[in-house]
Design a protein around this motif. Structure first.
Motif, PDB file in Angstrom:
ATOM      1  N   SER A  76       0.817  -1.065  -0.163  1.00  0.00           N
ATOM      2  CA  SER A  76       0.061  -0.036   0.121  1.00  0.00           C
ATOM      3  C   SER A  76       0.886   1.210   0.049  1.00  0.00           C
ATOM      4  O   SER A  76       2.123   1.250   0.325  1.00  0.00           O
ATOM      5  N   GLY A  77       0.373   2.292  -0.326  1.00  0.00           N
ATOM      6  CA  GLY A  77       0.793   3.772  -0.398  1.00  0.00           C
ATOM      7  C   GLY A  77       1.235   4.075   1.099  1.00  0.00           C
ATOM      8  O   GLY A  77       2.058   4.459   1.335  1.00  0.00           O
ATOM      9  N   THR A  78       0.320   3.798   1.902  1.00  0.00           N
ATOM     10  CA  THR A  78       0.671   3.975   3.661  1.00  0.00           C
ATOM     11  C   THR A  78       1.932   2.988   3.902  1.00  0.00           C
ATOM     12  O   THR A  78       2.817   3.810   4.593  1.00  0.00           O
ATOM     13  N   ASN A  85       5.093   5.078   2.469  1.00  0.00           N
ATOM     14  CA  ASN A  85       5.531   6.306   3.245  1.00  0.00           C
ATOM     15  C   ASN A  85       5.901   5.813   4.644  1.00  0.00           C
ATOM     16  O   ASN A  85       6.920   6.334   4.940  1.00  0.00           O
ATOM     17  N   HIS A 135      -1.475  13.407   3.841  1.00  0.00           N
ATOM     18  CA  HIS A 135      -2.080  11.863   3.949  1.00  0.00           C
ATOM     19  C   HIS A 135      -1.494  11.436   5.270  1.00  0.00           C
ATOM     20  O   HIS A 135      -2.057  10.841   5.981  1.00  0.00           O
ATOM     21  N   GLU A 159      -2.944   8.071   7.900  1.00  0.00           N
ATOM     22  CA  GLU A 159      -2.006   6.845   7.590  1.00  0.00           C
ATOM     23  C   GLU A 159      -2.044   6.271   9.316  1.00  0.00           C
ATOM     24  O   GLU A 159      -0.944   5.607   9.523  1.00  0.00           O
ATOM     25  N   ASN A 195      -3.587  15.542  -2.072  1.00  0.00           N
ATOM     26  CA  ASN A 195      -5.156  15.087  -2.021  1.00  0.00           C
ATOM     27  C   ASN A 195      -5.885  15.977  -1.342  1.00  0.00           C
ATOM     28  O   ASN A 195      -7.026  16.503  -1.948  1.00  0.00           O
ATOM     29  N   ASP A 212       5.524  11.808  -1.227  1.00  0.00           N
ATOM     30  CA  ASP A 212       4.254  11.330  -1.349  1.00  0.00           C
ATOM     31  C   ASP A 212       3.657  11.090  -2.582  1.00  0.00           C
ATOM     32  O   ASP A 212       2.920  12.468  -2.834  1.00  0.00           O
ATOM     33  N   ARG A 214      -0.434   9.954  -6.524  1.00  0.00           N
ATOM     34  CA  ARG A 214      -0.803  10.397  -7.633  1.00  0.00           C
ATOM     35  C   ARG A 214       0.317  11.244  -8.536  1.00  0.00           C
ATOM     36  O   ARG A 214      -0.225  12.215  -9.175  1.00  0.00           O
ATOM     37  N   CYS A 237       1.448   5.025  -5.808  1.00  0.00           N
ATOM     38  CA  CYS A 237       0.293   3.897  -6.054  1.00  0.00           C
ATOM     39  C   CYS A 237       0.044   3.557  -7.373  1.00  0.00           C
ATOM     40  O   CYS A 237      -0.272   4.346  -8.445  1.00  0.00           O
ATOM     41  N   SER A 247      -2.678   1.607  -7.357  1.00  0.00           N
ATOM     42  CA  SER A 247      -4.192   1.291  -7.253  1.00  0.00           C
ATOM     43  C   SER A 247      -4.949   2.708  -7.171  1.00  0.00           C
ATOM     44  O   SER A 247      -6.165   2.446  -6.882  1.00  0.00           O
ATOM     45  N   LYS A 248      -4.197   3.974  -7.452  1.00  0.00           N
ATOM     46  CA  LYS A 248      -5.438   4.960  -7.831  1.00  0.00           C
ATOM     47  C   LYS A 248      -5.436   5.071  -9.216  1.00  0.00           C
ATOM     48  O   LYS A 248      -6.037   4.422  -9.952  1.00  0.00           O
ATOM     49  N   SER A 263       2.007  -0.382  -4.236  1.00  0.00           N
ATOM     50  CA  SER A 263       2.719   0.831  -4.558  1.00  0.00           C
ATOM     51  C   SER A 263       3.998   0.523  -4.581  1.00  0.00           C
ATOM     52  O   SER A 263       4.503  -0.633  -4.357  1.00  0.00           O
TER      53      SER A 263
HETATM   54  C1  LIG Z   1      -4.040   7.042  -1.110  1.00  0.00           C
HETATM   55  C2  LIG Z   1      -2.894   7.809  -0.856  1.00  0.00           C
HETATM   56  C3  LIG Z   1      -2.008   7.381  -0.037  1.00  0.00           C
HETATM   57  C4  LIG Z   1      -1.420   5.791   0.206  1.00  0.00           C
HETATM   58  O1  LIG Z   1      -2.980   5.148   0.376  1.00  0.00           O
HETATM   59  P1  LIG Z   1      -3.061   3.490   0.479  1.00  0.00           P
HETATM   60  O2  LIG Z   1      -4.643   3.315   0.399  1.00  0.00           O
HETATM   61  O3  LIG Z   1      -2.515   3.068   1.609  1.00  0.00           O
HETATM   62  O4  LIG Z   1      -2.504   2.806  -0.810  1.00  0.00           O
HETATM   63  C5  LIG Z   1      -0.706   8.178   0.319  1.00  0.00           C
HETATM   64  N1  LIG Z   1      -0.980   9.311  -0.013  1.00  0.00           N
HETATM   65  C6  LIG Z   1      -1.999  10.048  -0.482  1.00  0.00           C
HETATM   66  C7  LIG Z   1      -1.755  11.546  -0.897  1.00  0.00           C
HETATM   67  C8  LIG Z   1      -2.983   9.132  -0.952  1.00  0.00           C
HETATM   68  O5  LIG Z   1      -3.941   9.862  -1.587  1.00  0.00           O
END
Ligand SMILES: *Cc1c(COP(=O)(O)O)cnc(C)c1O
Length: 343
Positions: A59-61, A64, A85, A90, A139, A168, A171, A196, A198-199, A207
């Motif tokens: 995941s992106g979380t 990071n 984010h 997170e 975001n 981060d 996107r 990511c 997944s976005k 990610s």
């Molecule tokens: C979605 C997102 C993430 C990571 O999210 P996960 O749901 O863990 O993949 C990190 N930073 C931003 C700005 C995001 O929009």
């Protein structure tokens, strides 16, 4: 009627072609270094963003979190935006698991950070700030972009203070597209970048964290610590690879759809949209006249799903499962819902 799901670009589902790529993928045990698809994905991801190496994570979380845990030790400080984010979404993993303090710099409405506040944090007399975190697109500030010149200015401050810079870039492909540049140039002054699949890229999961070979080797150990080392992860890496090869260019379509949706919504009485902040695939709307949660519920009754990630605001996100035809349907429904609610 099909549901029009604008809650996030994470809701898109893998296409048939992507599922074919998953079906045909070669896999092995990636913890043992045996998964060819993961290796290929990591090499391609690193190359496309102009970094030496990449690490595939769930995941992106987690990307990071691993970045912060690898850049900072206990008692160190990472600087993040007040609307980041990392700060809001997170679970405060870096403070909880790494003893890392998050120093906060104000994000303006358009996402920009206050340079004086950044300077304050990196004054070596005042703190042990080891890392500057930027978010692109930003975001919670409408999916707004940070241009390369600003990244350079902020990176210079951090680097002069002996600190590193992490972007981060959940996107980052949306940001690069909107700025009419390539990701590698956009992030060249950052030491590490996460993004990511997944976005907007439309993969079901995954990610990457990218940076120097030396950093990614250390990050690989950190990934083990946080439980992110995976086995036949080529199954999901195949989808991410497919996304990198097929879904980067089409991101512009989401931006065109978002712009048209925003302009349509802006015409509706009592709906506020700041069109200057509609720069990528997100639209934030608010209203002084109605409770936006009531509008959200009314839209849901008619098969249109939107989210509320910032108080008193609804967020609409375009993505590869939102066809052009859906845009007029949404504008029309918001208009009708407003008419019903305002009487
Ligand atoms: C979605 C997102 C993430 C990571 O999210 P996960 O749901 O863990 O993949 C990190 N930073 C931003 C700005 C995001 O929009």
């Amino acid at each position: 009627m099909d549901v029009i799901d604008l809650r996030s670009d994470t809701v898109s589902r893998p296409s048939l072609a992507m599922r074919e790529a998953i079906k045909d993928s070669l896999v092995g045990d990636d913890v043992l270094g045996d998964d060819p698809t993961v290796k290929l994905l990591e090499a391609k991801a690193a190359k496309i963003v102009g970094k030496q190496a990449a690490l595939f994570v769930p995941s992106g979380t987690m990307a990071n979190l691993i970045a912060l845990l690898t850049h900072c030790g206990r008692g160190d400080q990472a600087i993040v935006g007040s609307e980041s984010h990392i700060l809001h979404h997170e679970g405060l993993g870096a403070p909880a698991l790494g003893g890392i303090n998050l120093g906060i710099v104000h994000n303006q409405k358009n996402g920009r950070m206050d340079i004086d506040e950044i300077n304050y944090h990196f004054d070596s007399q005042k703190s042990s700030s080891k890392l500057m975190c930027l978010e692109n697109t930003q975001n919670r500030c409408g999916g707004t972009v940070i241009p390369q010149s600003e990244i350079t200015e902020i990176a210079d401050i951090a680097h002069t203070a002996g600190a590193s810079v992490h972007i981060d870039g959940a996107r980052i492909f949306n940001a690069a597209h909107a700025l009419e540049t390539d990701v590698a140039s956009l992030v060249q002054d950052a030491d590490t970048l996460s993004f990511c699949f997944s976005k907007g890229l439309g993969a079901p999961v995954g990610s990457v964290l990218t940076g120097t070979e030396e950093f990614i080797n250390r990050a690989r150990s950190t990934r083990r610590q946080v439980g992110g080392a995976m086995r036949q992860s080529g199954i999901i890496a195949a989808a991410a690879l497919f996304a990198l090869e097929n879904n980067v260019e089409r991101i512009g379509t989401d931006h065109i759809n978002a712009r048209r949706l925003a302009e349509g919504l802006a015409q509706i009485p009592e709906i506020n949209v700041d069109l200057n902040l509609v720069q990528t695939n997100m639209i934030f709307i608010s209203s002084e006249k109605i409770d936006v949660v009531a509008l959200q519920n009314n839209l849901a009754k008619h098969g249109i799903l939107v989210s509320s990630t910032v108080p008193n605001t609804l967020r609409l996100v375009t993505h590869l499962d939102i066809p052009e035809e859906a845009i007029d349907v949404v504008i029309d429904r918001v208009q009708k819902s407003m008419e019903i609610m305002i009487v």
